[in-house]
Design a protein around this motif. Structure first.
Motif, PDB file in Angstrom:
ATOM      1  N   GLU A   1     -18.995   7.858   8.832  1.00  0.00           N
ATOM      2  CA  GLU A   1     -19.896   7.336   9.855  1.00  0.00           C
ATOM      3  C   GLU A   1     -21.128   6.692   9.230  1.00  0.00           C
ATOM      4  OE1 GLU A   1     -20.776  10.228  12.883  1.00  0.00           O
ATOM      5  OE2 GLU A   1     -18.676  10.857  12.946  1.00  0.00           O
ATOM      6  N   ALA A   2     -21.721   7.338   8.238  1.00  0.00           N
ATOM      7  CA  ALA A   2     -22.931   6.809   7.603  1.00  0.00           C
ATOM      8  C   ALA A   2     -22.657   5.493   6.881  1.00  0.00           C
ATOM      9  CB  ALA A   2     -23.501   7.835   6.618  1.00  0.00           C
ATOM     10  N   GLY A   3     -21.470   5.360   6.320  1.00  0.00           N
ATOM     11  CA  GLY A   3     -21.121   4.151   5.580  1.00  0.00           C
ATOM     12  C   GLY A   3     -20.511   3.056   6.430  1.00  0.00           C
ATOM     13  N   GLY A   4     -20.304   3.326   7.721  1.00  0.00           N
ATOM     14  CA  GLY A   4     -19.734   2.322   8.606  1.00  0.00           C
ATOM     15  C   GLY A   4     -18.257   2.067   8.389  1.00  0.00           C
ATOM     16  N   HIS A   5     -17.563   3.049   7.812  1.00  0.00           N
ATOM     17  CA  HIS A   5     -16.122   2.888   7.596  1.00  0.00           C
ATOM     18  C   HIS A   5     -15.395   2.951   8.938  1.00  0.00           C
ATOM     19  CE1 HIS A   5     -17.627   4.335   3.684  1.00  0.00           C
ATOM     20  NE2 HIS A   5     -16.709   3.525   3.195  1.00  0.00           N
ATOM     21  N   GLN A   6     -14.333   2.159   9.066  1.00  0.00           N
ATOM     22  CA  GLN A   6     -13.563   2.115  10.305  1.00  0.00           C
ATOM     23  C   GLN A   6     -12.654   3.333  10.468  1.00  0.00           C
ATOM     24  OE1 GLN A   6     -13.961  -0.265  12.734  1.00  0.00           O
ATOM     25  NE2 GLN A   6     -15.702  -0.758  11.422  1.00  0.00           N
ATOM     26  N   ASN A   7     -12.257   3.920   9.324  1.00  0.00           N
ATOM     27  CA  ASN A   7     -11.358   5.075   9.390  1.00  0.00           C
ATOM     28  C   ASN A   7     -11.476   5.886   8.090  1.00  0.00           C
ATOM     29  OD1 ASN A   7      -9.524   3.851   7.421  1.00  0.00           O
ATOM     30  ND2 ASN A   7      -8.946   2.487   9.102  1.00  0.00           N
TER      31      ASN A   7
ATOM     32  N   MET B   1       0.830  -1.188   0.000  1.00  0.00           N
ATOM     33  CA  MET B   1       0.000   0.000   0.000  1.00  0.00           C
ATOM     34  C   MET B   1       0.865   1.237   0.000  1.00  0.00           C
ATOM     35  SD  MET B   1      -3.465   0.023   2.043  1.00  0.00           S
ATOM     36  CE  MET B   1      -4.511  -1.387   2.018  1.00  0.00           C
ATOM     37  N   GLN B   2       0.349   2.266  -0.588  1.00  0.00           N
ATOM     38  CA  GLN B   2       1.031   3.554  -0.624  1.00  0.00           C
ATOM     39  C   GLN B   2       0.417   4.487   0.414  1.00  0.00           C
ATOM     40  OE1 GLN B   2       3.560   4.376  -2.845  1.00  0.00           O
ATOM     41  NE2 GLN B   2       3.522   2.219  -3.439  1.00  0.00           N
ATOM     42  N   ARG B   3       1.211   5.356   0.993  1.00  0.00           N
ATOM     43  CA  ARG B   3       0.726   6.369   1.923  1.00  0.00           C
ATOM     44  C   ARG B   3       0.659   7.691   1.167  1.00  0.00           C
ATOM     45  NH1 ARG B   3       0.343   6.983   7.409  1.00  0.00           N
ATOM     46  NH2 ARG B   3       1.237   4.909   7.674  1.00  0.00           N
ATOM     47  N   VAL B   4      -0.470   8.415   1.313  1.00  0.00           N
ATOM     48  CA  VAL B   4      -0.686   9.683   0.625  1.00  0.00           C
ATOM     49  C   VAL B   4      -1.054  10.734   1.665  1.00  0.00           C
ATOM     50  CG1 VAL B   4      -2.134  10.891  -1.062  1.00  0.00           C
ATOM     51  CG2 VAL B   4      -1.506   8.502  -1.451  1.00  0.00           C
ATOM     52  N   THR B   5      -0.453  11.898   1.568  1.00  0.00           N
ATOM     53  CA  THR B   5      -0.781  13.011   2.447  1.00  0.00           C
ATOM     54  C   THR B   5      -1.624  13.998   1.660  1.00  0.00           C
ATOM     55  OG1 THR B   5       1.313  12.736   3.617  1.00  0.00           O
ATOM     56  CG2 THR B   5       0.164  14.846   3.884  1.00  0.00           C
ATOM     57  N   MET B   6      -2.744  14.425   2.268  1.00  0.00           N
ATOM     58  CA  MET B   6      -3.661  15.341   1.580  1.00  0.00           C
ATOM     59  C   MET B   6      -3.977  16.516   2.486  1.00  0.00           C
ATOM     60  SD  MET B   6      -6.383  12.544   0.132  1.00  0.00           S
ATOM     61  CE  MET B   6      -7.447  13.775  -0.531  1.00  0.00           C
ATOM     62  N   THR B   7      -4.281  17.638   1.858  1.00  0.00           N
ATOM     63  CA  THR B   7      -4.766  18.797   2.581  1.00  0.00           C
ATOM     64  C   THR B   7      -6.222  18.991   2.192  1.00  0.00           C
ATOM     65  OG1 THR B   7      -2.579  19.800   2.499  1.00  0.00           O
ATOM     66  CG2 THR B   7      -4.433  21.267   2.982  1.00  0.00           C
ATOM     67  N   ILE B   8      -7.114  18.990   3.188  1.00  0.00           N
ATOM     68  CA  ILE B   8      -8.545  19.105   2.952  1.00  0.00           C
ATOM     69  C   ILE B   8      -9.087  20.192   3.862  1.00  0.00           C
ATOM     70  CG2 ILE B   8     -10.757  17.888   3.099  1.00  0.00           C
ATOM     71  CD1 ILE B   8      -9.292  15.289   2.579  1.00  0.00           C
ATOM     72  N   ASP B   9      -9.927  21.079   3.290  1.00  0.00           N
ATOM     73  CA  ASP B   9     -10.478  22.157   4.119  1.00  0.00           C
ATOM     74  C   ASP B   9     -11.451  21.581   5.153  1.00  0.00           C
ATOM     75  OD1 ASP B   9     -13.273  22.261   3.141  1.00  0.00           O
ATOM     76  OD2 ASP B   9     -12.394  23.031   1.300  1.00  0.00           O
ATOM     77  N   ASP B  10     -11.741  22.366   6.177  1.00  0.00           N
ATOM     78  CA  ASP B  10     -12.531  21.895   7.316  1.00  0.00           C
ATOM     79  C   ASP B  10     -13.922  21.402   6.924  1.00  0.00           C
ATOM     80  OD1 ASP B  10     -10.396  22.474   8.963  1.00  0.00           O
ATOM     81  OD2 ASP B  10     -11.172  24.436   9.578  1.00  0.00           O
ATOM     82  N   ASP B  11     -14.597  22.125   6.030  1.00  0.00           N
ATOM     83  CA  ASP B  11     -15.945  21.723   5.628  1.00  0.00           C
ATOM     84  C   ASP B  11     -15.932  20.383   4.903  1.00  0.00           C
ATOM     85  OD1 ASP B  11     -16.995  24.033   6.720  1.00  0.00           O
ATOM     86  OD2 ASP B  11     -17.050  25.118   4.810  1.00  0.00           O
ATOM     87  N   LEU B  12     -14.962  20.199   4.021  1.00  0.00           N
ATOM     88  CA  LEU B  12     -14.867  18.932   3.293  1.00  0.00           C
ATOM     89  C   LEU B  12     -14.494  17.790   4.244  1.00  0.00           C
ATOM     90  CD1 LEU B  12     -15.129  17.566   0.566  1.00  0.00           C
ATOM     91  CD2 LEU B  12     -12.749  18.171   0.105  1.00  0.00           C
ATOM     92  N   MET B  13     -13.642  18.065   5.210  1.00  0.00           N
ATOM     93  CA  MET B  13     -13.273  17.038   6.188  1.00  0.00           C
ATOM     94  C   MET B  13     -14.484  16.644   7.021  1.00  0.00           C
ATOM     95  SD  MET B  13     -11.088  14.934   7.248  1.00  0.00           S
ATOM     96  CE  MET B  13      -9.547  15.493   6.589  1.00  0.00           C
ATOM     97  N   ALA B  14     -15.295  17.615   7.414  1.00  0.00           N
ATOM     98  CA  ALA B  14     -16.513  17.299   8.175  1.00  0.00           C
ATOM     99  C   ALA B  14     -17.459  16.440   7.333  1.00  0.00           C
ATOM    100  CB  ALA B  14     -17.207  18.589   8.620  1.00  0.00           C
ATOM    101  N   ALA B  15     -17.575  16.757   6.048  1.00  0.00           N
ATOM    102  CA  ALA B  15     -18.416  15.961   5.152  1.00  0.00           C
ATOM    103  C   ALA B  15     -17.853  14.548   5.011  1.00  0.00           C
ATOM    104  CB  ALA B  15     -18.538  16.642   3.785  1.00  0.00           C
ATOM    105  N   LEU B  16     -16.531  14.420   4.924  1.00  0.00           N
ATOM    106  CA  LEU B  16     -15.902  13.100   4.841  1.00  0.00           C
ATOM    107  C   LEU B  16     -16.173  12.301   6.112  1.00  0.00           C
ATOM    108  CD1 LEU B  16     -14.093  11.020   3.419  1.00  0.00           C
ATOM    109  CD2 LEU B  16     -12.123  12.198   4.421  1.00  0.00           C
ATOM    110  N   ASP B  17     -16.090  12.956   7.252  1.00  0.00           N
ATOM    111  CA  ASP B  17     -16.365  12.272   8.519  1.00  0.00           C
ATOM    112  C   ASP B  17     -17.820  11.792   8.585  1.00  0.00           C
ATOM    113  OD1 ASP B  17     -13.749  12.530   9.374  1.00  0.00           O
ATOM    114  OD2 ASP B  17     -14.151  14.322  10.590  1.00  0.00           O
ATOM    115  N   ARG B  18     -18.766  12.612   8.095  1.00  0.00           N
ATOM    116  CA  ARG B  18     -20.174  12.195   8.066  1.00  0.00           C
ATOM    117  C   ARG B  18     -20.356  11.006   7.123  1.00  0.00           C
ATOM    118  NH1 ARG B  18     -20.720  17.775   8.113  1.00  0.00           N
ATOM    119  NH2 ARG B  18     -21.150  17.866   5.867  1.00  0.00           N
ATOM    120  N   TYR B  19     -19.699  11.055   5.951  1.00  0.00           N
ATOM    121  CA  TYR B  19     -19.756   9.950   4.991  1.00  0.00           C
ATOM    122  C   TYR B  19     -19.200   8.682   5.623  1.00  0.00           C
ATOM    123  CZ  TYR B  19     -18.518   7.109   0.920  1.00  0.00           C
ATOM    124  OH  TYR B  19     -18.379   6.083   0.021  1.00  0.00           O
TER     125      TYR B  19
END
Length: 152
Positions: A21-27, A1-19
């Motif tokens: 949780e809703a999808g049951g992803h572990q991380n 596996m490759q490791r990737v570093t990303m910069t994401i704005d706060d609103d998009l990160m909050a949306a990713l966190d909601r996605y």
């Protein structure tokens, strides 16, 4: 596996966190991998890139992003052969919405849309494509195709 570093704005990160949780992803990594797979599955098939299409490119952008409005205008002028029409709306103090109607070879329309959506400061973008046959048509006074039916 490759490791990737990303910069994401706060609103998009909050949306990713909601996605996540809703999808049951572990991380977040699992959630991002699923989103990348879904995005890649929508990539054009190599056999239909020469087909003609009509597309609606819808995107939101921060008009305060340095030189973005100028770059977008330049991009559209540089691809005038694809552009049919555009609608520009001021959503709020920082955000603009544009809808660009495009016509041409599917591969060119998709390439242009990816370029616009990928510009720094574009917050959201979506291209909807419909097939359109390329016919030899009678040109109107502005170089646009004429059509014979009425709009009653």
């Amino acid at each position: 596996m490759q490791r990737v570093t990303m910069t994401i704005d706060d609103d998009l990160m909050a949306a990713l966190d909601r996605y996540m949780e809703a999808g049951g992803h572990q991380n977040r990594s699992e959630a991002v991998r699923d989103l990348v797979r879904a995005g890649l599955s929508k990539q054009p098939k190599s056999d239909d890139g020469d087909r003609h299409c009509i597309g609606a490119l819808v995107y939101l952008y921060d008009h305060e992003t340095r030189q973005l409005s100028k770059r977008l205008t330049h991009d559209h002028h540089s691809h005038a052969d694809l552009s049919i029409a555009a609608l520009h709306v001021h959503v709020d103090a920082e955000t603009c919405l544009e809808v660009s109607l495009l016509r041409g070879r599917k591969s060119e329309v998709e390439h242009f849309a990816r370029h616009v959506i990928g510009e720094r400061g574009v917050r959201y973008g979506q291209l909807v494509v419909a097939p359109a046959e390329a016919h030899s048509v009678d040109q109107g006074p502005e170089g646009r195709p004429r059509h014979s039916h009425s709009h009653d």
